[in-house]
Design a protein around this motif. Structure first.
Motif, PDB file in Angstrom:
ATOM      1  N   VAL A 119       0.317  -1.971  -5.642  1.00  0.00           N
ATOM      2  CA  VAL A 119      -0.264  -0.702  -6.061  1.00  0.00           C
ATOM      3  C   VAL A 119       0.736   0.026  -6.945  1.00  0.00           C
ATOM      4  CG1 VAL A 119      -1.104   1.541  -5.283  1.00  0.00           C
ATOM      5  CG2 VAL A 119      -1.687  -0.524  -3.996  1.00  0.00           C
ATOM      6  N   MET A 120       0.361   0.246  -8.198  1.00  0.00           N
ATOM      7  CA  MET A 120       1.251   0.919  -9.141  1.00  0.00           C
ATOM      8  C   MET A 120       0.781   2.359  -9.327  1.00  0.00           C
ATOM      9  SD  MET A 120       2.479  -0.360 -12.961  1.00  0.00           S
ATOM     10  CE  MET A 120       2.077  -2.031 -12.463  1.00  0.00           C
ATOM     11  N   LEU A 121       1.682   3.310  -9.026  1.00  0.00           N
ATOM     12  CA  LEU A 121       1.367   4.726  -9.128  1.00  0.00           C
ATOM     13  C   LEU A 121       2.433   5.447  -9.948  1.00  0.00           C
ATOM     14  CD1 LEU A 121       0.481   5.484  -5.382  1.00  0.00           C
ATOM     15  CD2 LEU A 121      -1.143   5.126  -7.249  1.00  0.00           C
ATOM     16  N   ASP A 122       2.139   6.666 -10.350  1.00  0.00           N
ATOM     17  CA  ASP A 122       3.143   7.486 -11.023  1.00  0.00           C
ATOM     18  C   ASP A 122       4.351   7.675 -10.109  1.00  0.00           C
ATOM     19  OD1 ASP A 122       1.511   7.764 -13.225  1.00  0.00           O
ATOM     20  OD2 ASP A 122       0.703   9.720 -12.590  1.00  0.00           O
ATOM     21  N   GLU A 123       5.510   7.795 -10.718  1.00  0.00           N
ATOM     22  CA  GLU A 123       6.740   7.947  -9.953  1.00  0.00           C
ATOM     23  C   GLU A 123       6.674   9.130  -8.985  1.00  0.00           C
ATOM     24  OE1 GLU A 123      10.633   6.977  -8.716  1.00  0.00           O
ATOM     25  OE2 GLU A 123       9.207   5.844  -9.938  1.00  0.00           O
ATOM     26  N   ALA A 124       6.067  10.230  -9.423  1.00  0.00           N
ATOM     27  CA  ALA A 124       5.990  11.422  -8.566  1.00  0.00           C
ATOM     28  C   ALA A 124       5.191  11.131  -7.295  1.00  0.00           C
ATOM     29  CB  ALA A 124       5.357  12.583  -9.334  1.00  0.00           C
ATOM     30  N   ASP A 125       4.081  10.403  -7.432  1.00  0.00           N
ATOM     31  CA  ASP A 125       3.276  10.050  -6.260  1.00  0.00           C
ATOM     32  C   ASP A 125       4.027   9.072  -5.349  1.00  0.00           C
ATOM     33  OD1 ASP A 125       1.036  11.614  -6.784  1.00  0.00           O
ATOM     34  OD2 ASP A 125       0.131  10.097  -8.074  1.00  0.00           O
ATOM     35  N   VAL A 126       4.733   8.127  -5.959  1.00  0.00           N
ATOM     36  CA  VAL A 126       5.506   7.167  -5.161  1.00  0.00           C
ATOM     37  C   VAL A 126       6.568   7.886  -4.342  1.00  0.00           C
ATOM     38  CG1 VAL A 126       7.087   5.197  -5.239  1.00  0.00           C
ATOM     39  CG2 VAL A 126       5.089   5.242  -6.742  1.00  0.00           C
ATOM     40  N   LEU A 127       7.243   8.855  -4.949  1.00  0.00           N
ATOM     41  CA  LEU A 127       8.289   9.583  -4.238  1.00  0.00           C
ATOM     42  C   LEU A 127       7.714  10.391  -3.074  1.00  0.00           C
ATOM     43  CD1 LEU A 127      10.529  10.827  -7.207  1.00  0.00           C
ATOM     44  CD2 LEU A 127      11.020   8.992  -5.562  1.00  0.00           C
ATOM     45  N   ARG A 128       6.532  10.951  -3.251  1.00  0.00           N
ATOM     46  CA  ARG A 128       5.900  11.704  -2.162  1.00  0.00           C
ATOM     47  C   ARG A 128       5.475  10.760  -1.034  1.00  0.00           C
ATOM     48  NH1 ARG A 128       1.157  14.541  -4.958  1.00  0.00           N
ATOM     49  NH2 ARG A 128       0.722  15.389  -2.861  1.00  0.00           N
ATOM     50  N   ILE A 129       4.939   9.594  -1.398  1.00  0.00           N
ATOM     51  CA  ILE A 129       4.564   8.595  -0.376  1.00  0.00           C
ATOM     52  C   ILE A 129       5.822   8.066   0.309  1.00  0.00           C
ATOM     53  CG2 ILE A 129       3.520   6.330  -0.002  1.00  0.00           C
ATOM     54  CD1 ILE A 129       1.598   6.966  -2.306  1.00  0.00           C
ATOM     55  N   MET A 130       6.904   7.909  -0.481  1.00  0.00           N
ATOM     56  CA  MET A 130       8.172   7.459   0.088  1.00  0.00           C
ATOM     57  C   MET A 130       8.651   8.452   1.150  1.00  0.00           C
ATOM     58  SD  MET A 130      10.580   4.947  -0.710  1.00  0.00           S
ATOM     59  CE  MET A 130      10.525   4.694  -2.480  1.00  0.00           C
ATOM     60  N   ALA A 131       8.501   9.736   0.856  1.00  0.00           N
ATOM     61  CA  ALA A 131       8.905  10.760   1.823  1.00  0.00           C
ATOM     62  C   ALA A 131       8.049  10.673   3.090  1.00  0.00           C
ATOM     63  CB  ALA A 131       8.788  12.146   1.191  1.00  0.00           C
ATOM     64  N   ASP A 132       6.754  10.437   2.916  1.00  0.00           N
ATOM     65  CA  ASP A 132       5.880  10.258   4.090  1.00  0.00           C
ATOM     66  C   ASP A 132       6.319   9.053   4.906  1.00  0.00           C
ATOM     67  OD1 ASP A 132       4.301  12.432   3.425  1.00  0.00           O
ATOM     68  OD2 ASP A 132       2.803  11.237   2.361  1.00  0.00           O
ATOM     69  N   ALA A 133       6.611   7.955   4.214  1.00  0.00           N
ATOM     70  CA  ALA A 133       7.001   6.720   4.900  1.00  0.00           C
ATOM     71  C   ALA A 133       8.347   6.851   5.593  1.00  0.00           C
ATOM     72  CB  ALA A 133       7.034   5.557   3.912  1.00  0.00           C
ATOM     73  N   SER A 134       9.180   7.749   5.111  1.00  0.00           N
ATOM     74  CA  SER A 134      10.512   7.934   5.694  1.00  0.00           C
ATOM     75  C   SER A 134      10.465   8.656   7.036  1.00  0.00           C
ATOM     76  CB  SER A 134      11.410   8.721   4.721  1.00  0.00           C
ATOM     77  OG  SER A 134      11.592   7.999   3.519  1.00  0.00           O
ATOM     78  N   ASN A 135       9.330   9.226   7.349  1.00  0.00           N
ATOM     79  CA  ASN A 135       9.151   9.931   8.619  1.00  0.00           C
ATOM     80  C   ASN A 135       8.218   9.102   9.501  1.00  0.00           C
ATOM     81  OD1 ASN A 135       8.614  11.613  10.762  1.00  0.00           O
ATOM     82  ND2 ASN A 135       7.895  13.340   9.516  1.00  0.00           N
ATOM     83  N   PRO A 136       8.712   8.556  10.610  1.00  0.00           N
ATOM     84  CA  PRO A 136       7.858   7.730  11.484  1.00  0.00           C
ATOM     85  C   PRO A 136       6.604   8.437  11.965  1.00  0.00           C
ATOM     86  CG  PRO A 136      10.155   7.457  12.074  1.00  0.00           C
ATOM     87  CD  PRO A 136      10.110   8.592  11.076  1.00  0.00           C
ATOM     88  N   ALA A 137       6.606   9.768  11.911  1.00  0.00           N
ATOM     89  CA  ALA A 137       5.428  10.516  12.350  1.00  0.00           C
ATOM     90  C   ALA A 137       4.343  10.569  11.281  1.00  0.00           C
ATOM     91  CB  ALA A 137       5.834  11.943  12.745  1.00  0.00           C
ATOM     92  N   SER A 138       4.686  10.164  10.060  1.00  0.00           N
ATOM     93  CA  SER A 138       3.711  10.271   8.967  1.00  0.00           C
ATOM     94  C   SER A 138       3.707   9.030   8.075  1.00  0.00           C
ATOM     95  CB  SER A 138       4.005  11.510   8.116  1.00  0.00           C
ATOM     96  OG  SER A 138       5.303  11.416   7.517  1.00  0.00           O
ATOM     97  N   ASN A 139       4.037   7.879   8.659  1.00  0.00           N
ATOM     98  CA  ASN A 139       4.206   6.686   7.824  1.00  0.00           C
ATOM     99  C   ASN A 139       2.996   5.754   7.807  1.00  0.00           C
ATOM    100  OD1 ASN A 139       4.400   5.487  10.316  1.00  0.00           O
ATOM    101  ND2 ASN A 139       6.470   4.694  10.044  1.00  0.00           N
ATOM    102  N   ALA A 140       1.834   6.255   8.243  1.00  0.00           N
ATOM    103  CA  ALA A 140       0.611   5.461   8.176  1.00  0.00           C
ATOM    104  C   ALA A 140      -0.028   5.618   6.802  1.00  0.00           C
ATOM    105  CB  ALA A 140      -0.364   5.889   9.257  1.00  0.00           C
ATOM    106  N   ILE A 141      -0.447   4.504   6.217  1.00  0.00           N
ATOM    107  CA  ILE A 141      -1.051   4.509   4.888  1.00  0.00           C
ATOM    108  C   ILE A 141      -2.331   3.685   4.908  1.00  0.00           C
ATOM    109  CG2 ILE A 141      -0.772   3.582   2.530  1.00  0.00           C
ATOM    110  CD1 ILE A 141       2.049   4.512   2.527  1.00  0.00           C
ATOM    111  N   GLN A 142      -3.303   4.133   4.128  1.00  0.00           N
ATOM    112  CA  GLN A 142      -4.526   3.356   3.927  1.00  0.00           C
ATOM    113  C   GLN A 142      -4.720   3.103   2.440  1.00  0.00           C
ATOM    114  OE1 GLN A 142      -8.855   4.798   3.983  1.00  0.00           O
ATOM    115  NE2 GLN A 142      -8.708   3.755   5.967  1.00  0.00           N
ATOM    116  N   ILE A 143      -4.963   1.843   2.104  1.00  0.00           N
ATOM    117  CA  ILE A 143      -5.298   1.456   0.729  1.00  0.00           C
ATOM    118  C   ILE A 143      -6.750   0.996   0.741  1.00  0.00           C
ATOM    119  CG2 ILE A 143      -4.799  -0.121  -1.179  1.00  0.00           C
ATOM    120  CD1 ILE A 143      -1.926  -0.351  -0.014  1.00  0.00           C
ATOM    121  N   ASP A 144      -7.586   1.676  -0.052  1.00  0.00           N
ATOM    122  CA  ASP A 144      -8.994   1.318  -0.182  1.00  0.00           C
ATOM    123  C   ASP A 144      -9.125   0.493  -1.461  1.00  0.00           C
ATOM    124  OD1 ASP A 144     -11.724   1.204  -0.755  1.00  0.00           O
ATOM    125  OD2 ASP A 144     -12.128   3.201   0.063  1.00  0.00           O
TER     126      ASP A 144
END
Length: 219
Positions: A119-144
């Motif tokens: 999944v290729m996204l803008d760098e800004a979106d990747v960094l925000r998802i990276m921040a979510d993934a860095s927190n075990p409380a918010s690291n769940a992701i869904q790809i449709d």
């Protein structure tokens, strides 16, 4: 729509830019003659220290990221050599998708043809998802896959996916499976081709037979 529409799972941050295929799958794990056991080599020098002991500070070795199925990577993920083993190893390790702002071109093709979703996204979106993934409380992701969207704790974004790759993922096909699905069309093309150009049919076999006959008569 089949279950292959969605890729759900724990995401782990792997922010290293230019992570190449030798780091993903070091060369010493390429000695086998099949795909078996490649999961042992995945990111080996990042997962283990020089004494071959697990690095407790590496994200994939931490309990909160056990069973990770999605990586959030740095830019130019998968650059370097064309080894397809990097893709096979990631899949054997349990990785179903990688999110990054850019990928090595050959790695991208190898991954998508083997149904490792990139999944290729803008760098800004990747960094925000990276921040979510860095927190075990918010690291769940869904790809449709069907709707080409990614949802994390704080991001919902669209990504580009060719219709061919979208079809392959939804139908559960790798490159070989996608080719076999066109078997009737391939056979029809082949018959039409030989009908209009009969001199091209079985050229190799006829040439071999002719050479054998020449050799036999020259004895």
């Amino acid at each position: 729509m089949s279950d292959s529409r969605y890729i759900n799972g724990t995401a782990a941050p792997l922010p290293t830019p230019n992570l190449d295929t030798d780091q993903i799958m070091p060369k010493q794990f390429l000695r086998g003659i099949d795909k078996a056991g490649l999961d042992k080599g995945v990111l080996y020098d990042m997962r283990y220290d020089t004494n071959h002991q697990l690095r407790t500070d590496f994200v994939l070795n931490q309990a909160a990221y056990k069973g990770t199925s999605i990586l959030v990577g740095g830019s130019n993920f998968g650059c370097g050599s064309s080894r397809e083993h990097a893709v096979w190893g990631l899949q054997q390790f349990g990785i179903r998708a990688v999110i990054a702002s850019s990928f090595g071109e050959i790695f991208y093709s190898n991954a998508m043809n083997n149904r490792l979703m990139l999944v290729m996204l803008d760098e800004a979106d990747v960094l925000r998802i990276m921040a979510d993934a860095s927190n075990p409380a918010s690291n769940a992701i869904q790809i449709d896959v069907a709707h080409r969207t990614v949802r994390s704790n704080s991001v919902e974004a669209q990504f580009t996916l060719s219709e061919r790759h979208r079809h392959m993922f939804l139908e559960g096909l790798d490159m070989i499976g996608a080719t076999l699905a066109l078997n009737e069309k391939i056979s029809a093309f082949q018959e039409a081709h030989w009908h209009h150009r009969p001199w091209l049919k079985n050229v190799a076999a006829r040439t071999k037979e002719r050479l054998n006959n020449v050799a036999h008569h020259s004895i």
